[in-house]
Design a protein around this motif. Structure first.
Motif, PDB file in Angstrom:
ATOM      1  N   GLU A 105      -3.606   5.263   8.406  1.00 29.51           N
ATOM      2  CA  GLU A 105      -3.823   5.333   6.458  1.00 29.51           C
ATOM      3  C   GLU A 105      -4.888   6.592   7.081  1.00 29.51           C
ATOM      4  O   GLU A 105      -6.006   5.719   8.058  1.00 29.51           O
ATOM      5  N   ALA A 127      -6.632   4.847   1.585  1.00 30.95           N
ATOM      6  CA  ALA A 127      -5.646   3.176   0.930  1.00 30.95           C
ATOM      7  C   ALA A 127      -6.511   2.774   2.719  1.00 30.95           C
ATOM      8  O   ALA A 127      -6.463   2.758   3.824  1.00 30.95           O
ATOM      9  N   SER A 156      -6.814  -2.508   3.417  1.00 27.81           N
ATOM     10  CA  SER A 156      -6.463  -3.976   3.055  1.00 27.81           C
ATOM     11  C   SER A 156      -7.528  -3.850   2.292  1.00 27.81           C
ATOM     12  O   SER A 156      -8.685  -3.529   3.041  1.00 27.81           O
ATOM     13  N   TYR A 206       1.543   7.142  -3.575  1.00 27.52           N
ATOM     14  CA  TYR A 206       1.074   6.220  -3.233  1.00 27.52           C
ATOM     15  C   TYR A 206       2.285   5.134  -2.610  1.00 27.52           C
ATOM     16  O   TYR A 206       2.886   4.752  -1.593  1.00 27.52           O
ATOM     17  N   ASN A 216      -7.623   2.722  -3.390  1.00 30.75           N
ATOM     18  CA  ASN A 216      -8.240   1.342  -3.085  1.00 30.75           C
ATOM     19  C   ASN A 216      -7.724   0.390  -4.293  1.00 30.75           C
ATOM     20  O   ASN A 216      -7.134  -0.794  -3.838  1.00 30.75           O
ATOM     21  N   GLU A 229      -3.711  -0.102  -5.388  1.00 32.32           N
ATOM     22  CA  GLU A 229      -3.108  -1.224  -3.692  1.00 32.32           C
ATOM     23  C   GLU A 229      -3.859  -2.339  -3.720  1.00 32.32           C
ATOM     24  O   GLU A 229      -3.358  -3.830  -3.561  1.00 32.32           O
ATOM     25  N   LYS A 268       5.506  -2.536  -2.371  1.00 35.73           N
ATOM     26  CA  LYS A 268       4.475  -1.556  -1.943  1.00 35.73           C
ATOM     27  C   LYS A 268       4.300  -0.530  -1.319  1.00 35.73           C
ATOM     28  O   LYS A 268       5.640   0.040  -2.016  1.00 35.73           O
ATOM     29  N   ARG A 269       3.969   0.106  -0.241  1.00 32.97           N
ATOM     30  CA  ARG A 269       5.031   0.602   0.547  1.00 32.97           C
ATOM     31  C   ARG A 269       5.913   0.246   1.247  1.00 32.97           C
ATOM     32  O   ARG A 269       6.546   0.993   2.144  1.00 32.97           O
TER      33      ARG A 269
END
Length: 522
Positions: A31, A74, A76, A97, A373, A376, A389-390
């Motif tokens: 990231e 992005a 966490s 994304y 962000n 996410e 998600k990814r």
């Protein structure tokens, strides 16, 4: 934002960019955070090298290197590294994304997460926050973990690609590193449990591997000092009757797995949803509530049926011919938000949607537009049985003792990371109707492997599925199939872990749940 081309039906990331400030997320995806001065919207860029180079000079950003690192802006949550985009986010950015998670098979990894209940040996009461803080500080100092703070409160730890975090009621969660084999996964679990026990036992604290708090009511559970949980706690009773139980009294084990393309994601998503009730049955381990049998084998799974119907469930649209990254984005855009994180504060945005946010129409932060962000963060507040998600998250299993923490990823890796087994699963489930899939979801929490299905019982389907998982692991060539022994016994006998606990409760435990704290102690 991600650089995406759309060729035919599948999105794919076409170019690789690195930045001088990079870090790897929990699944090995690099990231990058872009400073405000360099920020730019990519939504208008093609995948043409010269176009990208205009914004990212090669000598600064490493463009043109051979490293396979996708740019993902992005981090966490919570993070202060939000990109201030030159242009508003587009739906293509949100799709990109998700698509940026695609990676070749040789780069697929296994990420395992598990939660557990901490309790005082003397009283069996849940750990309080001050005990949790002492435990986190002790693990940090003794085993060299980095502390994660929210204001003055320690709320987690990080070490390399592993992290320890707290669920709303103090459930202690390990989010494991992305690992290549199940041997590494099980070694990681064992190492974590050793470290936790080394500090906790000196404090008179133990940890319980079960899916639902067996003894204590919500009023007995301490509340963790995390801003997002306060917002969720206030919102949950408005949208379902069991949301607070989900937050404060459940524990799960899940595995996170990769895909190499949109088509591969779709196949794994469908296989995961169809078979999730089988995983729920095999790992059912939550038959007690407040000291008595609750009528379910997996109370944890049952709780999700009345937590918040807008963000949970079996996602029947995943089986539509039109399904792909874009359709999941459309779904997520209309899932009500919980919060936006700004200036180290969580701002309550409950009831509004991310689609409203994209239009600058959030009353909580009027006129402000989202960053990746924010996207996410929002994706982490959606709770279906399989979550995209990814990577894909398999979310249907109860927490349990350490052998089952190794068995859950083994089950899904054998099914989804082997092409032959995956195709066999898709063939087996191809004619299952949406109504049948939902019926299994509804009945398994109570009936487990004894759930009637077509001409037999779910146990008979589970026998076939377990063989596919075992064959898939054997074809991987890492000698991993032994990790399935724990569930093989469940399939062979048809007796779930929860039913074994109920037999003990009605037998040698003398109708007391207290012995479960010893039986399922890590």
């Amino acid at each position: 934002m991600a650089l995406v081309s759309k060729a035919g039906p599948s999105y794919c990331i076409r170019n690789d960019i690195t930045h001088s400030r990079t870090r790897q997320n929990a699944f090995g995806v690099v990231e990058a955070t872009i400073t405000k001065e360099k920020s730019v919207s990519f939504s208008s860029l093609s995948c043409n090298n010269s176009n990208i180079a205009r914004f990212f000079p090669q000598e600064i950003h490493g463009f043109g290197s051979k490293r396979r690192n996708s740019l993902i802006v992005a981090a966490s949550p919570p993070t202060e590294d939000a990109v201030i985009a030159a242009e508003p986010l587009t739906k293509e950015d949100l799709v990109g994304y998700l698509a940026s998670g695609c990676k070749p098979k040789e780069n697929w990894r296994i990420g395992t997460e598990h939660e557990k209940f901490g309790f005082e040996f003397k009283t069996l009461r849940p750990m309080k926050y001050d005990q949790i803080a002492e435990l986190l500080n002790g693990i940090s100092e003794r085993f060299d973990w980095e502390k994660v703070m929210e204001g003055d409160y320690i709320i987690g730890l990080k070490q390399g690609k592993q992290s320890i975090s707290l669920e709303p009621g103090g459930q202690f969660e390990l989010s494991g590193a992305p690992l290549e084999t199940l041997h590494q996964t099980c070694a990681e679990v064992n190492s974590h449990l050793y470290q936790v026990k080394a500090v906790a036992e000196e404090m008179g604290i133990g940890f319980l591997g079960i899916g639902f708090q067996p003894k204590w009511g919500i009023k007995d559970i301490p509340i963790m000092p995390k801003g997002r949980y306060e917002i969720m706690r206030n919102y949950m009773p408005k949208v379902g009757s069991l949301g607070l139980d989900m937050m404060f009294r459940t524990c799960t084990v899940q595995v996170n797995l990769d895909f190499d393309s949109e088509a591969d994601m779709i196949r794994k998503f469908r296989a995961g949803l169809a078979l999730q009730p089988i995983a729920t049955a095999l790992f059912a381990n939550s038959p007690f509530t407040e000291g008595k049998p609750n009528g379910y084998l997996s109370m944890r799974s049952q709780i999700w049926t009345d937590t918040d119907k807008n963000r949970t469930g079996m996602l029947p649209f995943v089986f539509d011919d039109s399904f792909g990254f874009e359709q999941y984005v459309e779904y997520a855009l209309d899932v009500p938000m919980y919060f936006v994180y700004r200036k180290k504060k969580y701002i309550d945005c409950t009831g509004m949607t991310f689609r409203d946010f994209m239009a600058g129409k959030l009353p909580c932060i009027p006129g402000e537009l989202p960053t990746l962000n924010d996207w996410e963060n929002h994706l982490t507040t959606i709770f279906p049985e399989v979550r995209l998600k990814r990577y894909l998250e398999m979310r249907g299993a109860d927490g349990g003792p350490w052998r089952r923490l190794c068995a859950l990823p083994a089950f899904w890796v054998g099914l989804l990371y082997d092409e032959v087994s995956l195709q066999n699963v898709l063939d087996m489930t191809a004619d299952w109707t949406p109504e049948e899939r939902q019926m299994l979801r509804n009945k398994v929490p109570k009936m487990g492997l004894k759930t009637p299905f077509r001409d037999g019982y779910l146990r008979h389907v589970a026998e076939d599925v377990l063989k596919l998982a075992k064959d898939g692991l054997e074809r991987r060539g890492y000698k991993e199939s032994g990790f399935l022994n724990e569930v093989a016994e469940v399939v062979r006998t048809g007796v779930t872990p929860a039913e074994k606990l109920l037999e003990l409760y009605h037998g040698k435990w003398g109708q007391s749940v207290d012995p479960v704290f010893e039986e399922l102690l890590y």
